[in-house]
Design an enzyme around this catalytic site. Sequence first.
Site, PDB file in Angstrom:
ATOM      1  N   SER A 129       0.838  -1.205   0.000  1.00  0.00           N
ATOM      2  CA  SER A 129       0.000   0.000   0.000  1.00  0.00           C
ATOM      3  C   SER A 129       0.862   1.240   0.000  1.00  0.00           C
ATOM      4  O   SER A 129       1.987   1.239   0.535  1.00  0.00           O
ATOM      5  CB  SER A 129      -0.866  -0.027   1.258  1.00  0.00           C
ATOM      6  OG  SER A 129      -1.402   1.238   1.529  1.00  0.00           O
ATOM      7  N   TYR A 154      -1.867  -1.268  11.084  1.00  0.00           N
ATOM      8  CA  TYR A 154      -2.087  -1.731   9.705  1.00  0.00           C
ATOM      9  C   TYR A 154      -0.898  -1.353   8.825  1.00  0.00           C
ATOM     10  O   TYR A 154      -0.316  -2.190   8.125  1.00  0.00           O
ATOM     11  CB  TYR A 154      -3.387  -1.124   9.139  1.00  0.00           C
ATOM     12  CG  TYR A 154      -3.441  -1.183   7.631  1.00  0.00           C
ATOM     13  CD1 TYR A 154      -3.720  -2.372   6.975  1.00  0.00           C
ATOM     14  CD2 TYR A 154      -3.159  -0.048   6.855  1.00  0.00           C
ATOM     15  CE1 TYR A 154      -3.732  -2.439   5.592  1.00  0.00           C
ATOM     16  CE2 TYR A 154      -3.168  -0.099   5.472  1.00  0.00           C
ATOM     17  CZ  TYR A 154      -3.453  -1.300   4.843  1.00  0.00           C
ATOM     18  OH  TYR A 154      -3.446  -1.358   3.479  1.00  0.00           O
ATOM     19  N   LYS A 158       2.229  -3.663   6.781  1.00  0.00           N
ATOM     20  CA  LYS A 158       2.605  -3.613   5.355  1.00  0.00           C
ATOM     21  C   LYS A 158       4.119  -3.397   5.230  1.00  0.00           C
ATOM     22  O   LYS A 158       4.776  -4.026   4.393  1.00  0.00           O
ATOM     23  CB  LYS A 158       1.830  -2.517   4.618  1.00  0.00           C
ATOM     24  CG  LYS A 158       0.362  -2.825   4.430  1.00  0.00           C
ATOM     25  CD  LYS A 158       0.134  -4.028   3.505  1.00  0.00           C
ATOM     26  CE  LYS A 158      -1.304  -4.478   3.459  1.00  0.00           C
ATOM     27  NZ  LYS A 158      -1.538  -5.769   2.830  1.00  0.00           N
TER      28      LYS A 158
HETATM   29  C1  UD1 Z   1      -6.912   4.214   3.915  1.00  0.00           C
HETATM   30  C2  UD1 Z   1      -5.596   4.085   4.617  1.00  0.00           C
HETATM   31  C3  UD1 Z   1      -4.643   3.345   3.740  1.00  0.00           C
HETATM   32  C4  UD1 Z   1      -5.202   1.983   3.420  1.00  0.00           C
HETATM   33  C5  UD1 Z   1      -6.563   2.106   2.816  1.00  0.00           C
HETATM   34  C6  UD1 Z   1      -7.139   0.707   2.775  1.00  0.00           C
HETATM   35  C7  UD1 Z   1      -5.291   6.027   6.098  1.00  0.00           C
HETATM   36  C8  UD1 Z   1      -4.502   7.261   6.344  1.00  0.00           C
HETATM   37  N1  UD1 Z   1      -5.055   5.387   4.958  1.00  0.00           N
HETATM   38  O1  UD1 Z   1      -6.699   4.999   2.764  1.00  0.00           O
HETATM   39  O2  UD1 Z   1      -3.433   3.174   4.425  1.00  0.00           O
HETATM   40  O3  UD1 Z   1      -4.350   1.287   2.542  1.00  0.00           O
HETATM   41  O4  UD1 Z   1      -7.409   2.937   3.620  1.00  0.00           O
HETATM   42  O5  UD1 Z   1      -8.457   0.721   2.463  1.00  0.00           O
HETATM   43  O6  UD1 Z   1      -6.110   5.658   6.886  1.00  0.00           O
HETATM   44  N2  UD1 Z   1     -13.260  10.230   3.487  1.00  0.00           N
HETATM   45  C9  UD1 Z   1     -14.294  11.089   3.843  1.00  0.00           C
HETATM   46  N3  UD1 Z   1     -15.435  10.553   4.353  1.00  0.00           N
HETATM   47  C10 UD1 Z   1     -15.599   9.196   4.513  1.00  0.00           C
HETATM   48  C11 UD1 Z   1     -14.537   8.336   4.138  1.00  0.00           C
HETATM   49  C12 UD1 Z   1     -13.389   8.880   3.645  1.00  0.00           C
HETATM   50  O7  UD1 Z   1     -14.177  12.312   3.713  1.00  0.00           O
HETATM   51  O8  UD1 Z   1     -16.664   8.784   4.996  1.00  0.00           O
HETATM   52  C13 UD1 Z   1     -12.032  10.797   2.920  1.00  0.00           C
HETATM   53  C14 UD1 Z   1     -10.811  10.539   3.777  1.00  0.00           C
HETATM   54  O9  UD1 Z   1     -10.641  11.547   4.743  1.00  0.00           O
HETATM   55  C15 UD1 Z   1      -9.711  10.542   2.722  1.00  0.00           C
HETATM   56  C16 UD1 Z   1     -10.405  10.026   1.455  1.00  0.00           C
HETATM   57  O10 UD1 Z   1     -11.803  10.172   1.690  1.00  0.00           O
HETATM   58  O11 UD1 Z   1      -9.281  11.845   2.484  1.00  0.00           O
HETATM   59  C17 UD1 Z   1     -10.098   8.578   1.160  1.00  0.00           C
HETATM   60  O12 UD1 Z   1     -10.344   7.828   2.332  1.00  0.00           O
HETATM   61  P1  UD1 Z   1     -10.307   6.230   2.338  1.00  0.00           P
HETATM   62  O13 UD1 Z   1     -11.165   5.707   1.247  1.00  0.00           O
HETATM   63  O14 UD1 Z   1     -10.604   5.781   3.729  1.00  0.00           O
HETATM   64  O15 UD1 Z   1      -8.812   5.876   1.926  1.00  0.00           O
HETATM   65  P2  UD1 Z   1      -7.424   6.374   2.575  1.00  0.00           P
HETATM   66  O16 UD1 Z   1      -7.613   7.031   3.865  1.00  0.00           O
HETATM   67  O17 UD1 Z   1      -6.710   7.137   1.527  1.00  0.00           O
END
Ligand code: UD1
Length: 340
Positions: A129, A154, A158
């Site tokens: 990742s 997590y 990795k």
């Molecule tokens: C996260 C993990 C990453 C992991 C991946 C696995 C972190 C920092 N990163 O990625 O290490 O490999 O999940 O699935 O935790 N968001 C919202 N509202 C929501 C959900 C998400 O605003 O309800 C935003 C988050 O703040 C982020 C973006 O959407 O900015 C993507 O979030 P997400 O899909 O959870 O992925 P990552 O955080 O990038």
Amino acid sequence: MSEKKQIIITGGTGFIGSHTVVEVIKAGFDAIIFDDFRNSKPWILDRLEKISGCKIKHFDVDCNNYNAMSTALNSLQNVTGIIHFAADKAVGESVLNPVKYYENNIGSLTQILKLAKDFEIEHLVFSSSCTVYGEPASPIVTEETEIKKATSPYGATKIACEELIQFAVQSDQKLKATLLRYFNPIGAHPSAEIGELPQGIPNNLVPYITQTAKGIREQLTVFGNDYETIDGTNVRDYIHVVDLADAHVKALQRSIKQEANFCEAYNLGTGKGSSVLEIIHTFEEVNDLKLNYVIGDRRPGDVVQIWADPSKANNELGWSCKYTIKDALKHSWSWEQNID
Ligand code: UD1
């Protein structure tokens, strides 16, 4: 006896694993799934057979159980490679239950490496990742970008798994390993037969969006709009899961051509960042609907912005993305509407 090269796909009914099964079969390999359905559903297997048009061999085994996996392998004749997806991936849960993450993610890899050695399976493709880069100094990362100390169990698993694989390759002339560092996989198979199937409340953005659009969730919360980014929301490199799956096939094909052992890491992203608001607005536009969302607080631990420099994968694997974010968000929505 099957003439085709057999590829073990652990976690082959999961989100990325299932799409990879389809691409591996399309490329002329025989896909063998090791999966105990703890984070998926058995009917995914039927869908995979429907898409692929062939019977798929599946073993209901725990990837921490060496004996169960070796019994399965004893019944196979031509296993050439392992693509190891089976792992836990919820960052928040890993903070609450680190032992589960070390046991399942690192423990299972130790068993997979023992199997590879004992059964002389040369090719290993590992699900890593972009979390290994932590909060990078510059948002665009290459494989040379510094690996940061992990901020969650997590992420730590990795990094530890990547290190373990590097040591295993150094100690074993035969092992050829590819570490694939995923950015943010989204989308679903264009047939809408398979896609992401979160257990309970989704942690990731796109399944939360599609569940909100469907009415399963009342409202999406955008985690912060006061970051120093294009519009204040986090920026990520969202990649269509079918493109991601295709990269696994390219990695296997490259591995099979190599004479000497190696351990190589590749970034799998599009090379383009999108903000949370851009994703929401594109989802609304391509699917012609309005999403109920509010701006909320920042989510602790979120990286501000990160996207891939995928040049190494483009050049060395001969791989590039075919789908756009618009395609991915259309496919995610078609899939969501297809789930009962
Ligand atoms: C996260 C993990 C990453 C992991 C991946 C696995 C972190 C920092 N990163 O990625 O290490 O490999 O999940 O699935 O935790 N968001 C919202 N509202 C929501 C959900 C998400 O605003 O309800 C935003 C988050 O703040 C982020 C973006 O959407 O900015 C993507 O979030 P997400 O899909 O959870 O992925 P990552 O955080 O990038």
